[in-house]
Design a protein around this motif. Structure first.
Motif, PDB file in Angstrom:
ATOM      1  N   LEU A  66       0.705  -1.706  -0.056  1.00  0.00           N
ATOM      2  CA  LEU A  66      -0.203   0.224   0.159  1.00  0.00           C
ATOM      3  C   LEU A  66       0.892   1.038  -0.278  1.00  0.00           C
ATOM      4  CD1 LEU A  66      -2.183  -1.302   1.933  1.00  0.00           C
ATOM      5  CD2 LEU A  66      -2.907  -0.788   0.477  1.00  0.00           C
ATOM      6  N   GLN A  67       1.786   1.181   0.283  1.00  0.00           N
ATOM      7  CA  GLN A  67       3.187   2.107   0.788  1.00  0.00           C
ATOM      8  C   GLN A  67       3.725   2.802  -0.730  1.00  0.00           C
ATOM      9  OE1 GLN A  67       2.642   3.011   4.070  1.00  0.00           O
ATOM     10  NE2 GLN A  67       4.151   5.093   3.392  1.00  0.00           N
ATOM     11  N   ARG A  68       3.492   1.219  -1.645  1.00  0.00           N
ATOM     12  CA  ARG A  68       3.889   2.027  -2.599  1.00  0.00           C
ATOM     13  C   ARG A  68       3.194   2.390  -3.620  1.00  0.00           C
ATOM     14  NH1 ARG A  68       9.701   0.938  -3.510  1.00  0.00           N
ATOM     15  NH2 ARG A  68      10.235  -0.334  -2.365  1.00  0.00           N
ATOM     16  N   ALA A  69       2.452   1.663  -3.905  1.00  0.00           N
ATOM     17  CA  ALA A  69       0.694   1.766  -3.970  1.00  0.00           C
ATOM     18  C   ALA A  69       0.760   3.472  -4.418  1.00  0.00           C
ATOM     19  CB  ALA A  69      -0.273   0.780  -4.653  1.00  0.00           C
ATOM     20  N   ILE A 139      -1.905  -1.784  14.067  1.00  0.00           N
ATOM     21  CA  ILE A 139      -1.297  -3.461  14.001  1.00  0.00           C
ATOM     22  C   ILE A 139      -0.131  -2.723  14.858  1.00  0.00           C
ATOM     23  CG2 ILE A 139       0.986  -3.616  13.091  1.00  0.00           C
ATOM     24  CD1 ILE A 139       0.213  -2.352  10.396  1.00  0.00           C
ATOM     25  N   ILE A 140      -0.165  -3.488  16.089  1.00  0.00           N
ATOM     26  CA  ILE A 140       0.284  -3.661  17.729  1.00  0.00           C
ATOM     27  C   ILE A 140       2.375  -3.999  17.585  1.00  0.00           C
ATOM     28  CG2 ILE A 140      -2.088  -4.875  18.631  1.00  0.00           C
ATOM     29  CD1 ILE A 140      -0.889  -7.279  18.913  1.00  0.00           C
ATOM     30  N   ASP A 141       2.722  -4.219  16.190  1.00  0.00           N
ATOM     31  CA  ASP A 141       4.178  -4.601  16.700  1.00  0.00           C
ATOM     32  C   ASP A 141       4.261  -3.537  15.884  1.00  0.00           C
ATOM     33  OD1 ASP A 141       6.708  -4.872  15.455  1.00  0.00           O
ATOM     34  OD2 ASP A 141       6.530  -6.762  15.227  1.00  0.00           O
ATOM     35  N   PRO A 146       7.236   1.444   7.280  1.00  0.00           N
ATOM     36  CA  PRO A 146       5.692   3.238   7.253  1.00  0.00           C
ATOM     37  C   PRO A 146       5.028   1.943   7.299  1.00  0.00           C
ATOM     38  CG  PRO A 146       6.822   3.416   5.090  1.00  0.00           C
ATOM     39  CD  PRO A 146       7.726   2.585   6.164  1.00  0.00           C
ATOM     40  N   ARG A 147       3.564   2.559   7.879  1.00  0.00           N
ATOM     41  CA  ARG A 147       2.361   1.897   7.958  1.00  0.00           C
ATOM     42  C   ARG A 147       1.244   2.841   7.737  1.00  0.00           C
ATOM     43  NH1 ARG A 147       3.001  -0.128  13.505  1.00  0.00           N
ATOM     44  NH2 ARG A 147       2.558   1.301  14.940  1.00  0.00           N
ATOM     45  N   SER A 148       1.063   4.105   7.281  1.00  0.00           N
ATOM     46  CA  SER A 148       0.461   5.515   6.980  1.00  0.00           C
ATOM     47  C   SER A 148      -0.851   4.609   5.866  1.00  0.00           C
ATOM     48  CB  SER A 148       1.499   6.194   6.954  1.00  0.00           C
ATOM     49  OG  SER A 148       2.062   6.465   5.965  1.00  0.00           O
ATOM     50  N   ARG A 149      -0.524   4.335   5.066  1.00  0.00           N
ATOM     51  CA  ARG A 149      -1.207   3.811   3.317  1.00  0.00           C
ATOM     52  C   ARG A 149      -2.143   2.956   4.251  1.00  0.00           C
ATOM     53  NH1 ARG A 149       1.457   7.643   2.751  1.00  0.00           N
ATOM     54  NH2 ARG A 149      -0.250   8.863   3.912  1.00  0.00           N
ATOM     55  N   ASP A 150      -1.786   1.894   5.037  1.00  0.00           N
ATOM     56  CA  ASP A 150      -2.009   0.760   5.795  1.00  0.00           C
ATOM     57  C   ASP A 150      -3.548   1.045   6.243  1.00  0.00           C
ATOM     58  OD1 ASP A 150      -2.914  -2.213   6.666  1.00  0.00           O
ATOM     59  OD2 ASP A 150      -2.543  -0.805   8.601  1.00  0.00           O
TER      60      ASP A 150
END
Length: 356
Positions: A66-69, A139-141, A146-150
């Protein structure tokens, strides 16, 4: 920094069911993004065949996808549009049990339970505070970044579920909050109708609790075998899976609360369904103390926050439940051999050198 030792409490490897990948690919293409390019850049492929339903991929790879997209159109809210666009096919293909529900509250409960089954190492919840319903996702880990787009994709999906039943006007009055700081030029407010909050301790969608009683329209419910009687209980368990190692249950309970205040034994024991005495005893049987486990988790969150956010050190200390910034700094130095300020400065220098 000091050499890292084996983790005191090991988190399960976060994964996501690969059955979602074909829908993701299709929706990315629908909103004008290069799905094949994003999948390739993340080292993924759209699986096919009977093995798809049972397959799982690392959640880190999915967040990278999702980050790449999203990076293909950094100034456009395409990932948000993707999350909204996947509502109908996801409910019918991934979560068909949800279509047998009668009220919005029941629909959300079923969808969140299904999402929890689809994504290991994450936490979905719904609770009501006063007259407001909060739907949270995390996401607990903390090492998955990054996980912003997720987060944008997931909250867009939940926002779309709300809009599908309560209407777009009601959805536009909702409140959105993201754990990440704003890191793109995408104006999500333009497409969702509400101004998101950034840098919050967790991701959430909030809306008036009265909407939970809104009926699910008859044309939204199928007539096939997935339909469930209105008084039947949800079929997906909400409690931790039976037989799950106790230390894993404790680890998830601790990491789930990171960044949201003090990590207290009473709260974690209640989350794990045991007494405080039992919590201490069962951890001691594994050679672990609660204090050690909590400090390890706090350090993991602090490392993420210092490296990946611009949150003030005092704010990080507050979110981790320390009495003051000095107590946090002392605990962090004991764990890592350096101070929070020194770590942040070193990280800033590395980033500057990498972009010079």
């Amino acid at each position: 920094m000091r050499q890292t030792s084996p983790p005191i409490l090991r988190l399960p490897t976060p994964t996501i069911g690969a059955s979602a990948l074909p829908l993701i690919a299709g929706t990315l293409e629908t909103v004008g993004l290069d799905a094949a390019g994003a999948f390739a850049a993340a080292g993924l492929s759209v699986l096919a065949g009977p093995e798809l339903a049972a397959a799982a991929i690392p959640l880190a790879a999915f967040t990278a996808l999702l980050q790449r997209a999203g990076a293909q159109a950094p100034g456009s809210p395409q990932i948000w549009r993707c999350g909204r666009g996947i509502v109908e096919p996801a409910l019918r293909q991934l979560f068909p049990e949800s279509l047998g529900t009668r009220r919005l509250g029941e629909l959300f409960d079923q969808v969140l339970a299904d999402l929890q089954q689809l994504q290991a190492g994450t936490h979905f919840a719904r609770r009501t505070e006063a007259d407001t319903c909060l739907v949270t996702y995390r996401i607990i880990d903390p090492t998955i970044w990054p996980r912003s787009r997720d987060a944008e994709f997931t909250l867009a999906f939940l926002h779309g579920v709300l809009a599908r039943i309560a209407g777009e006007a009601a959805a536009a009055e909702a409140t959105l909050a993201f754990e990440h700081e704003r890191d793109s030029g995408a104006e999500i407010a333009m497409v969702c109708g509400c101004q998101p909050l950034y840098g919050h301790p967790t991701n959430f969608l909030a809306f008036p609790a009265r909407l939970l009683d809104m009926p699910v329209a008859a044309d939204f419910r199928p007539s096939f075998r997935h339909h469930r009687a209105p008084d039947a209980p949800p079929e997906t368990a909400r409690a931790p899976a039976l037989g799950q190692p106790f230390e894993r249950v404790v680890a998830e309970a601790i990491y789930m609360r990171l960044g949201q205040g003090a990590l207290t034994q009473p709260a974690i024991a209640a989350e794990c369904g045991v007494s405080e005495r039992s919590l201490r005893r069962r951890l001691a049987e594994r050679g672990v103390s609660f204090r050690e486990a909590a400090e390890e988790a706090r350090t993991a969150y602090a490392l993420w926050a210092l490296r990946e956010t611009s949150l003030p050190v005092a704010e990080i200390a507050y979110r981790l439940g320390y009495d003051d910034q000095g107590a946090f700094a002392r605990a962090f130095r004991r764990a890592t051999g350096t101070s929070p300020s020194e770590l942040r400065l070193a990280g800033a220098e590395r980033k500057a050198a990498g972009t010079a």
